[in-house]
Design a protein around this motif. Structure first.
Motif, PDB file in Angstrom:
ATOM      1  N   HIS A 256      71.647  54.439  70.687  1.00  0.00           N
ATOM      2  CA  HIS A 256      70.991  55.712  69.894  1.00  0.00           C
ATOM      3  C   HIS A 256      70.224  56.554  71.254  1.00  0.00           C
ATOM      4  CE1 HIS A 256      70.669  53.981  65.671  1.00  0.00           C
ATOM      5  NE2 HIS A 256      71.818  54.028  66.147  1.00  0.00           N
ATOM      6  N   THR A 257      71.093  57.013  72.043  1.00  0.00           N
ATOM      7  CA  THR A 257      70.604  58.159  73.058  1.00  0.00           C
ATOM      8  C   THR A 257      70.002  59.342  72.452  1.00  0.00           C
ATOM      9  OG1 THR A 257      72.493  59.250  73.169  1.00  0.00           O
ATOM     10  CG2 THR A 257      72.332  57.383  74.608  1.00  0.00           C
ATOM     11  N   ASN A 258      69.285  60.156  73.075  1.00  0.00           N
ATOM     12  CA  ASN A 258      68.698  61.495  72.580  1.00  0.00           C
ATOM     13  C   ASN A 258      69.671  62.068  72.008  1.00  0.00           C
ATOM     14  OD1 ASN A 258      66.458  63.366  72.412  1.00  0.00           O
ATOM     15  ND2 ASN A 258      67.879  64.636  73.730  1.00  0.00           N
TER      16      ASN A 258
ATOM     17  N   PHE B  74      70.470  52.076  79.538  1.00  0.00           N
ATOM     18  CA  PHE B  74      69.819  52.119  78.146  1.00  0.00           C
ATOM     19  C   PHE B  74      69.629  50.736  77.416  1.00  0.00           C
ATOM     20  CE2 PHE B  74      69.534  52.950  73.742  1.00  0.00           C
ATOM     21  CZ  PHE B  74      68.735  54.185  73.587  1.00  0.00           C
ATOM     22  N   GLU B  75      68.539  50.312  77.270  1.00  0.00           N
ATOM     23  CA  GLU B  75      68.559  48.789  76.516  1.00  0.00           C
ATOM     24  C   GLU B  75      68.608  48.561  75.350  1.00  0.00           C
ATOM     25  OE1 GLU B  75      65.466  44.893  77.009  1.00  0.00           O
ATOM     26  OE2 GLU B  75      64.582  46.928  77.558  1.00  0.00           O
TER      27      GLU B  75
ATOM     28  N   SER C  46      68.848  49.580  69.589  1.00  0.00           N
ATOM     29  CA  SER C  46      68.522  50.550  70.624  1.00  0.00           C
ATOM     30  C   SER C  46      67.155  50.184  70.854  1.00  0.00           C
ATOM     31  CB  SER C  46      69.002  51.699  70.226  1.00  0.00           C
ATOM     32  OG  SER C  46      70.222  52.005  70.294  1.00  0.00           O
ATOM     33  N   ARG C  47      66.703  49.856  72.181  1.00  0.00           N
ATOM     34  CA  ARG C  47      65.220  49.861  72.910  1.00  0.00           C
ATOM     35  C   ARG C  47      64.930  51.039  73.621  1.00  0.00           C
ATOM     36  NH1 ARG C  47      65.339  43.227  74.199  1.00  0.00           N
ATOM     37  NH2 ARG C  47      64.906  42.612  72.175  1.00  0.00           N
ATOM     38  N   GLY C  48      66.056  51.860  74.083  1.00  0.00           N
ATOM     39  CA  GLY C  48      65.666  52.966  74.918  1.00  0.00           C
ATOM     40  C   GLY C  48      65.871  52.760  76.495  1.00  0.00           C
ATOM     41  N   TYR C  49      65.711  53.888  77.144  1.00  0.00           N
ATOM     42  CA  TYR C  49      65.998  54.156  78.511  1.00  0.00           C
ATOM     43  C   TYR C  49      64.913  53.000  79.334  1.00  0.00           C
ATOM     44  CZ  TYR C  49      69.282  57.641  77.668  1.00  0.00           C
ATOM     45  OH  TYR C  49      70.510  58.485  77.672  1.00  0.00           O
ATOM     46  N   ARG C  50      65.546  52.563  80.536  1.00  0.00           N
ATOM     47  CA  ARG C  50      64.706  51.901  81.473  1.00  0.00           C
ATOM     48  C   ARG C  50      64.835  52.529  82.686  1.00  0.00           C
ATOM     49  NH1 ARG C  50      61.166  48.620  79.343  1.00  0.00           N
ATOM     50  NH2 ARG C  50      62.061  47.705  77.452  1.00  0.00           N
TER      51      ARG C  50
END
Length: 466
Positions: free
Chosen positions: A84-86, A141-142, A150-154
């Motif tokens: 789930h990227t932007n 992306f974690e 999806s946890r988001g970008y690191r």
């Protein structure tokens, strides 16, 4: 009379996306999945959630989808989830495609001007207790390692803003060594970043330097003592893209360059070596002995899947296993090449406990007919000590992806373990996870987990031990 509409090859057959996110808790197994094979195998690949905007949609531009196989006690469960990227979120909310190929502003919807277009569709690695989906234009992306939520970008890349799809895990230190091309603000820059994260994921080094030109540097080479950056003539150009021509294109007149630096050295010490125009997506392995670096690569005569700079189609090309020797004691700054095998193939892998060190056993997806297409029918085992190669060829219409090695035990000898890969079955339009004994590839799979549907062709995967 109107010419028939062109059918995009990356949206048909098993390149076509699957848009369902499924969970199969008890996948049907044939043969024997080894009881001591316990952990998770993940495979990443592009999977556009909507019909792409660009008529010349590129395979590399699709949304990321992770396919996770959890294995224990001879049983297999499966789930697949989008990253789930932007880009994914904005298009999901709109119910349609908004971004052009690689975020091309000329073909993107004006509503997303200036928005992040990252996809996370190329590789997936386990490091520092995190499952990270990767592509080469954005931070890792974690994802949750069990649910794939999806946890988001690191942020590993910092001011470089770019992080490779192919970091190297040092088997001796636990470090993750990485780079990023077209680094910094803007697009298609000649800036390259080099970084290191310790075994916990903390970034301990981040430097930047200039490459000879802007190139798609898909992968790089890391040994115990050295790092090398291949700048090959698959070039990137924003003015070219803005004029309606290819953003990435084959320009052999630029030549092939490889920058070499000691891992404990400064980027100002990089020494550039040259070789004939060629392209390499992936190395098998790399190591150093004294003043010499050895790199076994899957080498193409030209970059496949990409056009020439004037927009004309590129030539089909198949990759073959070639050894590059870089002699630091030689003042000629040229790279010696030695062909190791004649069969065409891709997705070379090894027992990762020998990554960056001398090795014996390597594996790759191969074409028994030496086809120039990026479709394979065999899994090959290459013995770097003897130079021999053996293979298992699947039934007609079946196509395997990248093989991933899992050691039988943590301290097993090199090459003693299992090979895992996803195989597309043409006759049934379904896919299987297959398990080979890595020491007897010719015998064929010892265990097969059969999904009720297909897994689209994708790129890279990795193993997370239980």
């Amino acid at each position: 009379m109107n010419a028939p509409a062109r059918i995009n090859p990356y949206l048909t057959g098993n390149f076509a996306p699957v848009r369902d996110e499924d969970t199969f808790l008890d996948v049907k197994v044939r043969g024997d999945i080894p009881k001591n094979l316990r952990g998770s195998y993940y495979r990443n690949g592009p999977n556009p959630q909507f019909e792409p905007r660009d008529p010349e949609h590129h395979w590399f531009a699709g949304d990321g989808m992770i396919h996770g196989f959890h294995i224990a006690d001879g049983k297999v469960s499966y789930r697949n989830r989008y990253v789930h990227t932007n880009k994914y979120v904005l298009e999901h909310e709109a119910g349609r495609s908004l971004f052009g190929n690689f975020g091309n502003p000329m073909t993107s919807d004006p509503s997303v001007a200036g928005q992040d277009s990252g996809v996370g569709n190329t590789n997936i690695v386990w490091h520092g207790g995190r499952l990270l989906a990767l592509e080469e234009g954005h931070n890792p992306f974690e994802l949750d390692p069990v649910t794939l939520e999806s946890r988001g970008y690191r942020d590993y890349a910092g001011r470089a803003m770019r992080f490779t799809a192919h970091p190297k895990m040092d088997p001796e230190t636990g470090e993750m060594v990485f780079f990023g091309y077209s680094a910094g603000a803007g697009f298609f820059t000649d800036d390259v970043a080099y970084g290191v994260a310790d075994r916990t994921g903390k970034v301990t080094r981040l430097d930047m330097f200039k490459a000879p030109y802007s190139s798609m540097i898909h992968d790089f080479f890391v040994t115990r003592n050295y790092v090398a950056f291949p700048v090959l003539p698959l070039t990137g150009s924003l003015p070219r893209a803005m004029s309606g021509k290819p953003a990435f294109a084959w320009e052999p007149d630029k030549g092939s360059h490889v920058g070499v630096m000691r891992r404990d050295g400064d980027v100002d010490s990089i020494r550039w070596f040259t070789t004939d125009p060629c392209y390499v997506f992936h190395p098998m392995n790399m190591w150093d002995e004294g003043d010499k670096l050895f790199v076994d690569v899957m080498q193409y005569a030209n970059a496949p899947l990409f056009p020439n700079a004037d927009g004309s189609p590129g030539k089909p090309a198949g990759a073959r296993l070639v050894r590059w020797t870089i002699d630091l004691a030689d003042n000629s700054n040229t790279i010696k090449q030695q062909k190791l095998d004649d069969i065409t193939g891709e997705f070379p892998r090894l027992d990762e406990r020998r990554a960056g060190l001398s090795y014996r056993h390597g594996y790759f997806a191969a074409s028994s007919t030496n086809s120039d297409k990026i479709l394979f029918d065999s899994i090959a085992h290459f013995d770097a000590q003897t130079g021999n190669r053996v293979q298992h060829t699947f039934a007609k219409g079946d196509s395997p992806g990248e093989p991933v090695f899992v050691p039988r035990t943590p301290d097993a000898p090199e090459g003693d373990g299992w090979l895992l890969c996803v195989v597309y079955r043409g006759e049934t339009d379904t896919s299987d996870l297959v398990v080979f004994d890595a020491q007897d590839v010719v015998k064929g799979p010892v265990g097969i987990a059969s999904l009720p549907r297909r897994v689209p062709f994708g790129f890279h995967g990795n193993w997370r031990p239980a």
